[in-house]
Write an enzyme that holds these catalytic residues in place. Structure first.
Site, PDB file in Angstrom:
ATOM      1  CB  SER A 268      -0.851   0.105   1.259  1.00  0.00           C
ATOM      2  OG  SER A 268      -0.231   0.431   2.285  1.00  0.00           O
ATOM      3  CG  ASP A 269       1.573   5.684  -1.140  1.00  0.00           C
ATOM      4  OD1 ASP A 269       2.426   6.132  -0.469  1.00  0.00           O
ATOM      5  OD2 ASP A 269       1.325   6.605  -2.219  1.00  0.00           O
ATOM      6  CB  ALA A 270       3.047   6.260   3.453  1.00  0.00           C
ATOM      7  CB  ALA A 272      -2.840   3.710   1.043  1.00  0.00           C
TER       8      ALA A 272
END
Ligand code: BGC
Length: 742
Positions: A268-270, A272
């Site tokens: 995931s993005d940070a 997210a």
């Protein structure tokens, strides 16, 4: 004592992962797919380190990001191996975007080289330095198509075009990953998918993308990265057509795995996953974790309190199947095994220093910068300057002397001392025989941002509090007036580009244009140097300045590259990877738009401004002169499904050896959908010696001629008439025609 099967290097990574998986508790499985930030807030360093180290020890963290120091990497690895129950090594990830210690030009500049070879080589050096300090995986390349320059992250990508974007994406993956040997890292193309379409260019805003744009424009660079073997993909933050990308089963499974054929792991993005709750999609953290995982997301990147920590509860409540968790864990373990981490978890702390300071890396950074500069305008052969005829040069503008800004955003491990600014570069190159006088001129206000995105170097030249704009401006004008030529450097600070750096205007910040006007009025010839990661409003300069050089954020040795180009040791050959609008009101503006009902009026669609761009996509001048001729097709008539070859002769009719980026564009006159007026389908950067000719060939077949149509909801290739152009920009006028029959 028998050695467990997962430790047996004679078995395959898959066999070893299965054995290890069978030994893990549900909590340990959730831990393997959880990635923690290491220290990012220097003020809370001890506490953050303690939380992460404790998570590693107790099997609640399988990966850590933001470790960039060999001794810290080894220390954390030792905790994982010696103190956790199974001794599973950590996967250490970091944003190695355009170099680690040796900073290369920013990614949009790499794209402007239009050279997959140059880009691959640059990122292989970045990988070597990263791996030397114990990093296994980079969150790069960013392959998001960017068509709205208000979006600050345009600087991290390859611009507006899917074909250029795909080639740049694949080159970066090859450079980072190579054969995944000891000098390489896993590449993680991001942000899947459509992040660049953030509404209004506002970072993190939702994206509404039609299916045809998604398939024809936004997905091709991801497809290319996957085909090049990318081991990881990062999911995006924003809502895509109303569903957050990080909880979107159709996107992460049907599209990414089934259509694009991705078989690595998705991170995931940070934060997210936790954000699925913030974005009012998930009910709570347990729901967020369960839905992200079920959608096909394998690892959560987080600051603290991971949603994946709630996965055991979600299994107990029947909200997620343990088998789905096993699938994710298996993918992550296989990645660790393929990297050889069970056999070689540590890095050589002593050797790492000589790797990151290797002189050949710095030399390559300079050569890469040289290839990335774009000569936007050069009337009356203003450039190159002839040092022998100059007595004095004025260098104007704070960016000319700012080491930190020369590097651009997304750098953390540079050594400011190593940076060569434009002023340094010109002084070095001109030596004592030419007087170089510097004036900082008007202030460029720094953007005040949260420290994470700022990453300023405290030693950097700031606009001092007592800076008197008026007095500095007058001084700069005086210095210019007294010199033979003025090199005026304008642009944006590095933190005015990048993440969380959306802009509502394309104006140059502060009074830079006013200062330029006053310098031009002195009558001293001006060379304008533009340091940005996006197009800015250059209407005054285009009318009133005879030479304009776009230098991006050129990196550690950027100043040398700029000086060598201005003085003619190097002939520029970079080309724009985006359309350069005249004004922010033009945005979004792309070259590959469809024909309208009033084609003849295309340039006059705004009553208050021309609606043509200031510089077209693919534009970039040279000190050499090229002539294109003899455009021909192997077959002028083919059937759908067949291929031909487009051939053209490119002559260098000047006295300088130089590179040219030869570009192939097509347009189909009728078919299942209306298609763009021009569409790039091939390009090659070639070196043509003075007075010589090169013959360049491009394949043209179903890959180039087919597209996704909303009429049939699938890929089609039409029987049609295809216009073909080849030249040095998207305005190429040497054309021919191909008939495609059914
Ligand atoms: C960015 C990612 C980056 C991550 C880790 C996020 O805010 O969107 O591109 O990889 O942070 O630094």
């Amino acid at each position: 004592m028998t050695v467990p099967a997962f430790r047996d290097p004679a078995l395959t990574p898959e066999q070893r992962a299965d054995d290890l998986l069978s030994r893990l508790t549900l909590e340990e499985k959730a831990g393997q797919i959880t990635q923690y930030f290491y220290v990012i807030d220097p003020e809370a360093a001890d506490e953050q380190a303690r939380v992460v180290e404790d998570a590693i020890r107790t099997g609640r963290a399988g990966s850590v990001l933001f470790v960039r120091d060999a001794s810290v990497a080894n220390r954390l690895q030792r905790i994982a191996i010696e103190e956790s129950r199974h001794g599973i090594p950590l996967l250490l990830g970091f944003d190695v975007i355009h170099g680690l210690r040796t900073i290369f030009p920013v990614p949009i500049a790499l794209a402007a080289t239009w050279s997959p070879e140059v880009i691959e080589r640059a990122q292989s050096v970045a990988a070597r330095e990263a791996r030397a300090v114990g990093i296994h995986w980079t969150f790069a390349p960013m392959v998001d198509i960017a068509r709205d320059p208000r979006w600050g992250r345009m600087v991290e990508g390859a611009g507006e075009d899917p074909v250029l974007g795909a080639a740049v994406a694949a080159a970066q993956v090859r450079g980072f990953q190579g054969d995944l040997s000891a000098e390489h890292v896993i590449a993680g193309p991001k942000h899947f998918a459509g992040y660049g379409a953030a509404r209004g260019g506002r970072d993190y805003d939702d994206a509404e993308i039609s299916d045809s744009e998604l398939w024809n424009v936004y997905l091709p660079p991801f497809q290319a990265a996957v085909d090049a073997g990318a081991g990881n993909v990062m999911s995006a933050y924003m809502d895509l057509n109303g569903v957050p990308a990080s909880g979107n089963n159709w996107l992460l499974t049907d599209v990414l795995r089934d259509h694009l054929g991705f078989d690595g792991f998705v991170v995931s993005d940070a934060d997210a996953v936790r954000s699925l709750r913030t974005q009012h999609f998930a009910r709570d953290l347990t729901d967020a974790g369960a839905r992200a995982l079920s959608a096909g997301l394998d690892m959560e990147m987080c600051m603290a309190d991971p949603a994946f920590g709630h996965l055991p509860e979600a299994v107990a409540a029947g909200r997620v199947a343990e088998a789905a968790i096993d699938t994710a864990v298996r993918r992550v373990l296989i990645a660790k095994l393929r990297m050889g981490l069970f056999e070689n978890p540590f890095t050589d702390e002593v050797a790492s220093t000589s790797v990151v300071t290797a002189p050949e890396h710095k030399a390559l950074a300079r050569a890469t910068a040289e290839q990335s500069l774009v000569l936007l305008k050069n009337d009356a052969q203003t450039l190159p300057l002839d040092a022998a005829r100059l007595a004095s040069v004025a260098v104007i503008g704070q960016l000319a002397a700012s080491k930190r800004d020369t590097l651009g955003p997304w750098v953390f491990d540079h050594d400011t001392e190593e940076v060569v600014t434009i002023l340094d570069g010109l002084r070095q190159r001109l030596g004592d025989s030419v007087a170089v006088e510097y004036a900082p001129g008007v202030g460029i206000p720094r953007r005040l941002v949260p420290s994470f995105f700022d990453n300023q170097d405290p030693s950097v030249e700031e606009t001092a509090d007592d800076h008197d704009d008026e007095a500095e401006l007058r001084r700069a004008v005086g210095v210019a007036e007294a010199s033979d030529v003025a090199v005026v450097v304008v642009g944006q600070r590095q933190n005015q580009a990048g993440e969380f750096a959306s802009a509502s205007t394309l104006d140059l910040p502060g009074r830079q244009v006013e200062q330029l006007e006053r310098i031009v009025a002195t009558g001293t010839p001006v060379v304008l140097v533009v340091m940005t990661g996006r197009p800015v409003d250059l209407r005054f300069a285009e009318k009133n300045v005879s030479a304009i050089l776009q230098v991006w954020y050129p990196g550690t040795r950027g100043g040398e590259a700029v000086a060598a180009t201005i003085l003619g040791d190097v002939t520029p050959a970079g080309k724009l990877p985006f359309t350069w609008p005249r004004h922010v009101g033009h945005v979004p503006m792309i070259y590959s738009h469809n024909r309208t009902f009033k084609p003849a009026d295309q340039g006059r669609r705004y009553w208050d401004e021309e609606s043509t761009p200031l510089y077209v996509f693919g534009h970039g001048l040279s000190y050499a002169r090229f002539e294109y001729s003899n455009l021909r097709l192997d077959a002028e008539r083919i059937r759908v499904g067949q291929s031909t070859v487009v051939t053209v002769d490119v002559s260098n009719v000047s006295t300088r050896d130089a590179d040219e980026v030869v570009q192939l564009y097509i347009h189909q006159r009728y078919g299942t959908s209306s298609r763009p007026l021009r569409q790039l389908v091939g390009f090659q950067r070639v070196t043509v010696e003075a007075g010589n000719m090169r013959t360049v060939r491009f394949p043209l077949g179903p890959d180039e001629l087919s597209y996704w149509s909303a009429a049939t909801r699938g890929r089609v290739q039409d029987a049609t008439t295809v216009d073909i152009w080849v030249g040095g920009s998207s305005a190429a006028d040497l054309g021919t025609v191909l008939e495609v029959t059914g």
